[in-house]
Design a protein around this motif. Structure first.
Motif, PDB file in Angstrom:
ATOM      1  N   PHE A 157      15.864 -22.376  -7.886  1.00 18.40           N
ATOM      2  CA  PHE A 157      16.344 -23.615  -7.164  1.00 18.40           C
ATOM      3  C   PHE A 157      17.491 -24.241  -7.858  1.00 18.40           C
ATOM      4  O   PHE A 157      17.796 -25.468  -7.686  1.00 18.40           O
ATOM      5  N   ASP A 158      18.202 -23.490  -8.645  1.00 13.67           N
ATOM      6  CA  ASP A 158      19.185 -24.113  -9.490  1.00 13.67           C
ATOM      7  C   ASP A 158      20.470 -24.605  -8.792  1.00 13.67           C
ATOM      8  O   ASP A 158      20.925 -25.459  -8.957  1.00 13.67           O
ATOM      9  N   PHE A 159      20.668 -23.877  -7.377  1.00 11.75           N
ATOM     10  CA  PHE A 159      21.574 -24.481  -6.609  1.00 11.75           C
ATOM     11  C   PHE A 159      21.538 -26.016  -6.349  1.00 11.75           C
ATOM     12  O   PHE A 159      22.463 -26.490  -5.727  1.00 11.75           O
ATOM     13  N   CYS A 160      20.211 -26.355  -6.435  1.00 11.79           N
ATOM     14  CA  CYS A 160      20.070 -27.799  -5.929  1.00 11.79           C
ATOM     15  C   CYS A 160      20.669 -28.851  -6.882  1.00 11.79           C
ATOM     16  O   CYS A 160      21.152 -29.890  -6.481  1.00 11.79           O
ATOM     17  N   ALA A 161      20.963 -28.334  -8.133  1.00 13.34           N
ATOM     18  CA  ALA A 161      21.365 -29.225  -9.077  1.00 13.34           C
ATOM     19  C   ALA A 161      22.948 -29.595  -8.649  1.00 13.34           C
ATOM     20  O   ALA A 161      23.520 -30.729  -9.152  1.00 13.34           O
ATOM     21  N   THR A 162      23.745 -28.787  -7.943  1.00 13.93           N
ATOM     22  CA  THR A 162      24.861 -28.956  -7.633  1.00 13.93           C
ATOM     23  C   THR A 162      25.127 -29.590  -6.486  1.00 13.93           C
ATOM     24  O   THR A 162      26.252 -30.144  -6.235  1.00 13.93           O
ATOM     25  N   MET A 163      24.005 -29.953  -5.642  1.00  8.63           N
ATOM     26  CA  MET A 163      24.275 -30.544  -4.534  1.00  8.63           C
ATOM     27  C   MET A 163      24.102 -32.315  -4.507  1.00  8.63           C
ATOM     28  O   MET A 163      23.414 -32.875  -5.312  1.00  8.63           O
ATOM     29  N   THR A 164      24.965 -32.919  -3.808  1.00  6.28           N
ATOM     30  CA  THR A 164      25.057 -34.649  -3.757  1.00  6.28           C
ATOM     31  C   THR A 164      23.689 -34.886  -2.794  1.00  6.28           C
ATOM     32  O   THR A 164      23.406 -34.001  -2.361  1.00  6.28           O
ATOM     33  N   ASP A 165      23.509 -35.961  -2.967  1.00  7.63           N
ATOM     34  CA  ASP A 165      22.483 -36.513  -2.405  1.00  7.63           C
ATOM     35  C   ASP A 165      22.908 -36.468  -0.738  1.00  7.63           C
ATOM     36  O   ASP A 165      21.889 -36.259   0.261  1.00  7.63           O
ATOM     37  N   ALA A 166      24.056 -36.708  -0.146  1.00  7.93           N
ATOM     38  CA  ALA A 166      24.434 -36.563   1.063  1.00  7.93           C
ATOM     39  C   ALA A 166      24.293 -34.840   1.454  1.00  7.93           C
ATOM     40  O   ALA A 166      23.909 -34.852   2.602  1.00  7.93           O
ATOM     41  N   GLN A 167      24.757 -34.002   0.714  1.00  4.79           N
ATOM     42  CA  GLN A 167      24.553 -32.732   1.076  1.00  4.79           C
ATOM     43  C   GLN A 167      23.047 -32.374   1.249  1.00  4.79           C
ATOM     44  O   GLN A 167      22.670 -31.570   2.171  1.00  4.79           O
ATOM     45  N   ASP A 168      22.125 -32.875   0.415  1.00  2.32           N
ATOM     46  CA  ASP A 168      20.771 -32.669   0.414  1.00  2.32           C
ATOM     47  C   ASP A 168      20.343 -33.382   1.677  1.00  2.32           C
ATOM     48  O   ASP A 168      19.322 -32.673   2.443  1.00  2.32           O
ATOM     49  N   ALA A 169      20.775 -34.513   2.104  1.00  2.00           N
ATOM     50  CA  ALA A 169      20.138 -34.929   3.161  1.00  2.00           C
ATOM     51  C   ALA A 169      20.593 -34.157   4.766  1.00  2.00           C
ATOM     52  O   ALA A 169      19.932 -34.028   5.368  1.00  2.00           O
ATOM     53  N   LEU A 170      21.751 -33.732   4.584  1.00  6.63           N
ATOM     54  CA  LEU A 170      22.364 -32.925   5.474  1.00  6.63           C
ATOM     55  C   LEU A 170      21.750 -31.432   5.734  1.00  6.63           C
ATOM     56  O   LEU A 170      21.053 -31.240   6.818  1.00  6.63           O
ATOM     57  N   VAL A 171      21.177 -31.099   4.689  1.00  6.25           N
ATOM     58  CA  VAL A 171      20.457 -29.730   4.600  1.00  6.25           C
ATOM     59  C   VAL A 171      19.064 -29.960   5.172  1.00  6.25           C
ATOM     60  O   VAL A 171      18.620 -29.435   5.994  1.00  6.25           O
ATOM     61  N   HIS A 172      18.444 -31.189   4.627  1.00  3.80           N
ATOM     62  CA  HIS A 172      17.072 -31.582   5.375  1.00  3.80           C
ATOM     63  C   HIS A 172      17.221 -31.823   6.818  1.00  3.80           C
ATOM     64  O   HIS A 172      16.460 -31.424   7.821  1.00  3.80           O
ATOM     65  N   GLU A 173      18.356 -32.524   7.248  1.00  2.00           N
ATOM     66  CA  GLU A 173      18.443 -32.761   8.794  1.00  2.00           C
ATOM     67  C   GLU A 173      18.783 -31.462   9.556  1.00  2.00           C
ATOM     68  O   GLU A 173      17.965 -31.509  10.771  1.00  2.00           O
ATOM     69  N   LEU A 174      19.571 -30.498   8.916  1.00  2.00           N
ATOM     70  CA  LEU A 174      19.644 -29.343   9.528  1.00  2.00           C
ATOM     71  C   LEU A 174      18.350 -28.382   9.674  1.00  2.00           C
ATOM     72  O   LEU A 174      17.891 -27.732  10.645  1.00  2.00           O
TER      73      LEU A 174
END
Length: 149
Positions: free
Chosen positions: A27-44
């Motif tokens: 899950f290293d890719f998670c460290a580079t995500m912003t909160d907004a990107q993470d929220a978009l991933v969850h939404e999608l």
């Protein structure tokens, strides 16, 4: 997947710590995500995992070309006109399908799967096959927890 929400509503990038049987760098890719990107991933993920989007993508992929709304409605068994409209709008907004409006009377609208939609469908098919290949294990787990008749 990358973030968790505590009871206080805080947001952190440490879900991967909860997964102990996966490689440390999974899950290293998670460290580079912003909160907004993470929220978009969850939404999608939530939207795609809904009841209808994958069925609609499947129908549009099988069509191998644009389909009118009424044809999609006929081919997605059990979906209402209202829900299909909502599903198509969300999928268009996410870039999974295109919508083309023809300025005719009455207006004609056609929908077609995009390359992004095809890519998503191919990835989901991998997961689907994985699940199908492990159905006996899932059934055994459920039977173990179900009360005997």
């Amino acid at each position: 997947m990358c973030s968790i929400h505590s009871e206080e509503g805080t947001h952190g990038k440490d879900t991967y710590l909860m997964v102990t049987s996966v490689a440390d760098d999974t899950f290293d890719f998670c460290a580079t995500m912003t909160d907004a990107q993470d929220a978009l991933v969850h939404e999608l993920l939530e939207r795609v995992a809904g009841k209808w989007p994958l069925s609609v993508l499947h129908v549009l992929a099988e069509a191998k070309g644009p389909l009118r709304f009424s044809r999609v409605l006929e081919r997605v068994e059990g979906i209402s006109q209202k829900v299909l409209t909502q599903t198509l709008r969300a999928m268009e907004r996410d870039g999974l399908i295109t919508r083309k409006l023809y300025p005719e009377v009455p207006p004609r609208v056609e929908y077609e799967i995009t390359a992004l939609g095809r890519d998503l469908l191919l990835e989901v098919v991998k997961l689907w096959r994985w699940i199908v290949g492990r159905l006996p294990a899932f059934e055994a787990a459920r039977n173990k927890l179900s009360p005997s008749s």
